[in-house]
Structures are given as structure tokens and as C-alpha cells.
Design a protein around this motif. Structure first.
Motif: not given
Ligand code: SF4
Ligand code: SF4
Lengths: 375, 186
Positions: A41, A44-45, A49, A303, A307-308, B16, B23, B26-27, B30-31, B33-37
Motif C-alpha cells: 500500500x 502504491x500511494x 510500485x 495503511x 501517508x504519514x 485544532x 490530516x 492527507x488520508x 493517500x486513498x 493514490x491507493x485506489x488509482x496508483x
């Protein structure tokens, strides 16, 4: 009784099914998949890859099996300067203790498949939380026994992180117990039912629990004890071969065991399956649902690596003490308010072991008077 | 006139709210590019990037041009290049032997900085435009005078296809087939 019945009785005897098959076997599987998922993961991110030379259909999953084999047969080097006995025993006991929470949590509402007698079941959440705080001790022991500045620094960092997270983990996982008025995991799960999962009722507790799990099991962004650029490999610097694999895999197993508790008390446990009679409906399906939820939580936490970046020790401590701990206290407050409003009906308020807690906040049931008159 | 002192302010630390939204953002990235790298890596050694002429790869000596000035060995920052003495026929009377110095190179030390090639007054040293060569043992990485004059065998060129790489934010790594890097026109 036919042979099949005997076989089923053996397999589904809770210590075997729950501790060995789901607990150890499942955790091993999850550890492998989580390591693989974490790497792939992140790749990929982060757009790197690579080619999968081995098992391209499985996304290179067999590499990890090969890795595990290599660890198994690698020479274990024990330096002459280490404290022999704790050095050898710490990773083994740490690993064993990290899956012990499996032995005390119920994975179904059917009392004939509880791993503990019903009387002890009343305290199952407390027991599971108490056991889940043990493994870090062995990490510190491992670091200390290796008798090397790097490992000791790693162990001390681990101790800092434990101090920060332990309170958060326990408080956030206890919040549902306050709302329901029971330390019995079965009652907590049944109080949640189909739609009143605590992830919706008390999202703060869930957030805090996820952060605490990530912290406690050195997942990113809290991979601080093992931070390789600064302290070589933290407490495990001197470990090699199978002992290192035990240490590394132990973190993933602990993550899985924590996720299991979290998925029971915060994610609705075995719902949407309603446990019934018999092995399949009463034990197999509910337990698999719980384990699947725990696996999802584990993978979601893995996961985060994609990201971090890693926090510095002081940043992580700052976050824990200044932000997440107040957040957890807010979650507790929310739980108290929800209990006061009676959002979740306590399954059997009288038998609740946390009567003492209830009597503080529950004018509704006037348990104070109950309790005092009961004396 | 001295420049005026200006008070600079540090970028404000977010509260805050920004902490939470940053955050989450950023997530979400990440998601996404995870789905569509997007792939920024190549199938080395099945494919390998074409390196242009002038790439600082392995260094080869053209012994005929060398005038034994030792400038290359002296400039080498990692002491990879050394001068050795070899007997050669005298230029005027071929039956008489004289010793002459030639550079040899130790690739365990070389950092491919190219200083030696740059300083050589007669262009006796030159780069080849590849540097991925595998050795079975460390001793092989010490080149004697014979080896130093031959271009090493470039295995990747035999089994992979050269590609030219373009980095594109939207589509990731764009690979264009290159015409080949070898000097022999293949
Ligand atoms: S390239 Fe640099 S390090 Fe290598 S031999 Fe020449 S001067 Fe020395
Ligand atoms: S600098 Fe060039 S000419 Fe001088 S010794 Fe080195 S290779 Fe020969």
C-alpha cells in the motif's frame, strides 16, 4: 456421538478454536498479510510500485512466506555480552502474551462457547485490557537484556510511549463499558445491536482507540522505539533470525489483538450475525465476523504508513498528552452523557459489576439508594 | 544605506481545526493514490533507462594516448586510481625496454565523479554510458591494465529494452522506447 461430533467438539473447544486457530493461526496470517499490505500500500500511494518477480498474481505475497522461512532457518546469533536468559525468553513470552487477550474475550453470545465461566465473563473487558498491557514489558526486558546502549535507548523510548498510550487505550476502550454499565463484553456487544455501534455513538473513543493501537504497536506514525535511522533497530538491535521475527511479528499480533477488543466494544462485535444455537450459527460465523472486523482495523492502521512520516519522540508524547488524552476524557464525558440519557439500554442493570460507576451518575435508576439499602 | 530591518513572522501554527482537516486531506490523497496508483518505477532489468552520451559510467583507458602524467591518479578524491609501472619498448629503439607509468583503477573505491576524465590532458580516459555491472567477488573489481582498456560487457543491454523516461504528474511515468544506447548502432 459420532466421530464428526467429537472432532467438532475438539476443534470448537474455545481454547483450541479461539486461542490456537483464530488467535495464533489467525494472528500469524494477519501478521503476514499486514506486513505485505503495509509495504505494498505504501508503494502504491508513494508511486513506487516495483515489478513483482515472484507470484505476480498474488501481488508478491509469496515473498513474505519466503521471508518467514528465511527467518526460521537463519542462524540465531547471541552476543556474548547479553543477559542470556531474559534475552532468549523475552521475545518468546512477549509474543505469547500478545495473543493472550484472545483467551478471555467472548466471540459469541452463546454461553456454551465462552472461553471463561460466566462469572468471570462479567469482567472480560477488564481482563482483556489488563492482559493487553503486558507485552510492552517484555519489549523493555528485551532491550535491557541485550545490554547495549542502542537497545537500552530503544527500550526507554518504548517505555515513554507506553506511559503515553496505556492510559489512552484503556480509557477509550472502557468508554463503552460506562455507557452500557457493564464490563461484560457480551453485554456491551448486545447493547450495541444492529445500528447503535459505538463508532457512531462515540466516535471520539474510536479515534482515540485507533491512535492508541497505532502507538502501542509501533505502527506509523508512531514507529518510535524501532526508528532505524536514530537508534539502529531499537530494542531489537541485537536480535537475529527467528528471535527477531518473533519480535517484529509480535507487534503485528499485538495490533491484531487490540483491534479485536476494539472491534468487539466499538464496532458492534459479531453483529450483523445474531448468534444462535449450534456450532455454525452459534460460534463459527460470529467469531469469523469479529475476526474479520479486527483484521480490517489492523489493515486500516497499517495503511497509515503510506501517508504519514514518523513523529519524533517529543512530538508523539506531545500529541498523546496534550491532544489525545483530553480527547479520551471527552469521549468518557460523552459516554457518561449517553448513559445519562439512556441512549443504550443496559442489558441487566442490576447485575452490572460497575454498579459503583453507575451509582455516580445514574439518578435515573437511583442505584445509590439501591446500593445503600442493599447493604 | 543599510538595508532596513524587517520583522519576519513565522508561518502561523494551525489550530485544532486545521490539524484535523490537514490530516484528513492527507488520508484522502493517500486513498486516492491507493485506489488509482501512478507508477514511477520501471521493470528493471527488463527495461532500463537510456543513458545519454556523457553519462559518467565506467571509465576506460585508451593506452595509446596516455602520456603518463599521473594527473588522473592525483586528482582522484577516493584514491581509486593508482599509477603502476609497466615495461614498454623504447620509442626509438624497440629492442630496448623502458618502464612507463599507466593508471589502473579499483572500482571498490571509485565514486564515478569523473574528475580523472576531466583532467586528462590527452583524453586518454573516457566514460561509457552505463554503470550497472555485477561482480561475483570483490577482487574482480580491481581492474588491471588489460581490463582497463576493454569496455566491460553490458548484460542489461542484451536482455532488456532501453526506454526514455518522462515524469508526468498526471499519468505517472511515461516510457518512450529509445533507440538503444550501444555504440555499435543496435
Ligand atoms: S571517477 Fe573519480 S573516483 Fe573514480 S577513478 Fe576517476 S577521479 Fe577517481
Ligand atoms: S591523466 Fe590521462 S594521460 Fe595522464 S596518466 Fe592519467 S590517463 Fe594518462
Amino acid at each position: 456421538m459420532s466421530v464428526l461430533d467429537v472432532l467438532l467438539a475438539i476443534i470448537f473447544y474455545p481454547p483450541i478454536w479461539q486461542l490456537l486457530i483464530l488467535g495464533f493461526g489467525g494472528a500469524l496470517l494477519i501478521a503476514i498479510v499486514a506486513v505485505w499490505f503495509e509495504r505494498k500500500a505504501a508503494a502504491r500511494v508513494q508511486r513506487r510500485i516495483g515489478p513483482y518477480w515472484a507470484s505476480p498474481r498474488l501481488g508478491g505475497l509469496l515473498h513474505l512466506v519466503a521471508d518467514m522461512m528465511r527467518y526460521m532457518f537463519q542462524q540465531v546469533i547471541i552476543p556474548r555480552t547479553v543477559d542470556y536468559f531474559p534475552f532468549l525468553v523475552a521475545p518468546i513470552v512477549g509474543m505469547a502474551v500478545s495473543i493472550l487477550p484472545f483467551a478471555v474475550v467472548p466471540l459469541t453470545a452463546n454461553p456454551s462457547y465462552w472461553p471463561l465461566p460466566p462469572g468471570l465473563m462479567e469482567y472480560s473487558l477488564l481482563l482483556a485490557l489488563a492482559i493487553s498491557t503486558l507485552p510492552p514489558i517484555f519489549l523493555i526486558v528485551a532491550g535491557w537484556a541485550a545490554n547495549n546502549p542502542f537497545t537500552i535507548v530503544g527500550g526507554v523510548r518504548e517505555a515513554f510511549i507506553i506511559l503515553a498510550y496505556e492510559l489512552i487505550a484503556i480509557l477509550s476502550l472502557l468508554a463503552p463499558a460506562i455507557t452500557v454499565g457493564s464490563f461484560n463484553i457480551v453485554e456491551i456487544v448486545q447493547a450495541q445491536g444492529f445500528f447503535k455501534w459505538f463508532i457512531i455513538l462515540n466516535p471520539l473513543a474510536f479515534l482515540a482507540a485507533v491512535i492508541a493501537i497505532a502507538m502501542s504497536t509501533s505502527a506509523f506514525p508512531f514507529e518510535i522505539p524501532e526508528s532505524e535511522p536514530e537508534v539502529v533497530a531499537g530494542p531489537f538491535t541485537e536480535y537475529s533470525g527467528i528471535l527477531y521475527a518473533l519480535n517484529m511479528g509480535g507487534a503485528y499480533m499485538r495490533r491484531f489483538a487490540f483491534s479485536l477488543i476494539a472491534s468487539l466494544v466499538l464496532l458492534g462485535g459479531w453483529y450483523p450475525v445474531v448468534p444462535g444455537e449450534g456450532v455454525v450459527m452459534g460460534y463459527l460465523l460470529p467469531s469469523l465476523v469479529v475476526v474479520a472486523k479486527a483484521a480490517l482495523v489492523t489493515l486500516a492502521i497499517s495503511f497509515l504508513r503510506a501517508v504519514y512520516g514518523r513523529y519524533r519522540l517529543d512530538q508523539a508524547l506531545d500529541l498523546a498528552w496534550r491532544l489525545v488524552l483530553p480527547l479520551t476524557l471527552l469521549a468518557i464525558l460523552l459516554a457518561l452523557i449517553e448513559a445519562y440519557l439512556g441512549i443504550v439500554q443496559p442489558v441487566k442493570p442490576d447485575a452490572a459489576p460497575c454498579k459503583y460507576l453507575l451509582l455516580i451518575y445514574s439518578p435515573r435508576e437511583l442505584l445509590v439508594l439501591d446500593y445503600i439499602s442493599g447493604l | 544605506m543599510p538595508p532596513k530591518a524587517v520583522a519576519k513572522t513565522l508561518p502561523r501554527r494551525g489550530g485544532l481545526f486545521t490539524g484535523v482537516t490537514d490530516n484528513l486531506a492527507a488520508l484522502m490523497i493517500g486513498l486516492k493514490y491507493f485506489v488509482n496508483p501512478r507508477r514511477f518505477s520501471i521493470y528493471y532489468p527488463k527495461e532500463y533507462p537510456e543513458l545519454r552520451q556523457g553519462y559518467r559510467g565506467f571509465i576506460i583507458l585508451n593506452k595509446a594516448k596516455c602520456i603518463s602524467c599521473a594527473a588522473c591518479a592525483r586528482i582522484c578524491p577516493s584514491a581509486a586510481m593508482k599509477m603502476i609501472r609497466v615495461p614498454v619498448p623504447h620509442p626509438k629503439e624497440p629492442e630496448k625496454k623502458v618502464t612507463k607509468q599507466f593508471p589502473v583503477i579499483n572500482y571498490q573505491r571509485c565514486i564515478f565523479c569523473g574528475y580523472c576524465v576531466d583532467i586528462c590532458p590527452t583524453e586518454a580516459l573516457y566514460h561509457v554510458n552505463y554503470h550497472d555491472i555485477v561482480y561475483d567477488n570483490l577482487a574482480e573489481m580491481f581492474w588491471d591494465l588489460e581490463t582497463f582498456q576493454k569496455e566491460p560487457e553490458y548484460k542489461t543491454a542484451l536482455e532488456g529494452t532501453p526506454v526514455r523516461l518522462l515524469i508526468h504528474e498526471e499519468y505517472g511515468l511515461v516510457k518512450i522506447p529509445a533507440r538503444g544506447v550501444r555504440e555499435d548502432g543496435e
